[in-house]
Design a protein around this motif. Structure first.
Motif, short mmCIF file in Angstrom:
data_model
loop_
_atom_site.label_atom_id
_atom_site.label_comp_id
_atom_site.label_asym_id
_atom_site.label_seq_id
_atom_site.Cartn_x
_atom_site.Cartn_y
_atom_site.Cartn_z
N UNK A 219 -2.57 -11.43 -13.13
CA UNK A 219 -2.30 -12.18 -14.37
C UNK A 219 -3.49 -12.09 -15.31
N UNK A 220 -4.68 -11.94 -14.74
CA UNK A 220 -5.89 -11.76 -15.54
C UNK A 220 -6.14 -10.29 -15.84
N UNK A 221 -5.99 -9.45 -14.82
CA UNK A 221 -6.39 -8.05 -14.95
C UNK A 221 -5.31 -7.14 -15.52
N UNK A 222 -4.04 -7.51 -15.33
CA UNK A 222 -2.95 -6.65 -15.80
C UNK A 222 -1.78 -7.53 -16.26
N UNK A 223 -1.95 -8.29 -17.33
CA UNK A 223 -0.89 -9.21 -17.77
C UNK A 223 0.42 -8.51 -18.11
N UNK A 224 0.35 -7.24 -18.51
CA UNK A 224 1.59 -6.51 -18.81
C UNK A 224 2.46 -6.36 -17.57
N UNK A 225 1.83 -6.23 -16.40
CA UNK A 225 2.60 -6.14 -15.16
C UNK A 225 3.38 -7.43 -14.94
N UNK A 226 2.76 -8.57 -15.21
CA UNK A 226 3.44 -9.85 -15.05
C UNK A 226 4.65 -9.92 -15.98
N UNK B 211 -2.52 -19.65 -11.13
CA UNK B 211 -3.76 -19.88 -11.86
C UNK B 211 -4.66 -20.74 -10.98
N UNK B 212 -5.73 -20.14 -10.49
CA UNK B 212 -6.68 -20.82 -9.62
C UNK B 212 -7.97 -21.02 -10.40
N UNK B 213 -8.42 -22.26 -10.48
CA UNK B 213 -9.58 -22.55 -11.33
C UNK B 213 -10.65 -23.32 -10.57
N UNK C 30 -5.13 -19.00 -20.16
CA UNK C 30 -4.38 -18.00 -19.41
C UNK C 30 -2.89 -18.34 -19.39
N UNK C 31 -2.58 -19.60 -19.20
CA UNK C 31 -1.17 -20.02 -19.16
C UNK C 31 -0.45 -19.69 -20.47
N UNK C 32 -1.12 -19.94 -21.57
CA UNK C 32 -0.49 -19.70 -22.88
C UNK C 32 -0.16 -18.23 -23.10
N UNK C 33 -0.88 -17.33 -22.45
CA UNK C 33 -0.61 -15.90 -22.61
C UNK C 33 0.77 -15.52 -22.09
#
Length: 239
Positions: free
Chosen positions: A106-113, A128-130, A151-154
């Motif tokens: 979700x961070x490194x390849x958001x297009x995959x998500x 999302x782990x914070x 990150x969630x908003x993306x």
């Protein structure tokens, strides 16, 4: 609010970690499928699974244990850990998982998500782990400069089924969940948010439910330690 009993898998066993540290693992059951059956028999609606080894390796490691769990229960299950490409997503869903949880990608390849959420509607969640409000990846071993709400908003328009939000500092520590941060995240997006980390009592579950905006809660150690009676908790949440 749905209660998700958690089975965290390390070396084929059901374990719990403290603050995500692999060397702090406590084995609670060496037969994860039997543990899943016990949760299902108590009346849970879902089972939450994590491939801890997979989260560090970047690929499925505890596949045999997951498949045994899926064969043992008639409830939907969601899985996170080591799921970082479309082929792995497809393979897990084909094997009977109801939902995959994508964290590091979700961070490194958001297009995959986004591609996966379109290909498999309702079956892709974002994990999302914070730690200290900043997102951590690769089994929580690497911290980023991205905040959880950012990150969630993306993925607001991506069609993901849920966000699983874990406060790493609370995870496995039996100190209570971060209700305020989880509720703030839930209010920041339209995506259903599932709370994880620190849920250690019926009062914690009731506090999360009382926000009116949190869709679910994950609990592991408290169920194994009998700090939460699963049947009692399920009845209370339904009531």
């Amino acid at each position: 609010m749905i209660l998700y009993p958690a089975i965290d898998l390390k070396d084929g066993q059901a374990v719990r970690l403290v603050h995500g540290e692999m060397d702090s693992a406590t084995v609670f059951n060496d037969d994860p499928a039997a543990q899943a059956r016990a949760f299902a028999d108590a009346g849970c609606e879902w089972i939450h699974l994590v491939d801890l080894n997979g989260a560090f390796a970047g690929r499925p490691v505890n596949a045999a244990a997951v498949e045994a769990i899926l064969a043992a229960i008639d409830r939907p299950a969601q899985l996170g850990g080591g799921i970082r490409d479309m082929a792995t997503i497809e393979a897990w869903l084909r094997k009977g998982l109801a939902r995959v949880i994508l964290g590091t990608v979700a961070v490194e390849d958001p297009d995959l998500v986004r591609d996966a959420a379109r290909a498999f509607p309702g079956q892709v969640a974002v994990g999302i782990d914070a730690r200290g409000g900043r997102v951590a990846t690769k089994g929580w071993a690497e911290e980023t400069g991205v905040t959880a709400p950012d990150l969630a908003r993306r993925f607001e328009d991506a069609g993901v089924a849920a966000i699983v939000y874990t406060d790493i500092d609370r995870d496995g520590a039996m100190g209570g969940p971060n209700v305020d941060a989880t509720a703030a995240l839930a209010r920041a997006v339209d995506i259903p948010v599932i709370a994880s980390g620190g849920v250690s009592s019926l009062a914690d579950l009731q506090a999360l439910a009382a926000t009116g905006v949190i869709a679910g809660a994950i609990s592991g150690r408290a169920l194994y330690d009998d700090a939460i009676d699963l049947a009692e908790a399920l009845a209370a949440l339904k009531g």
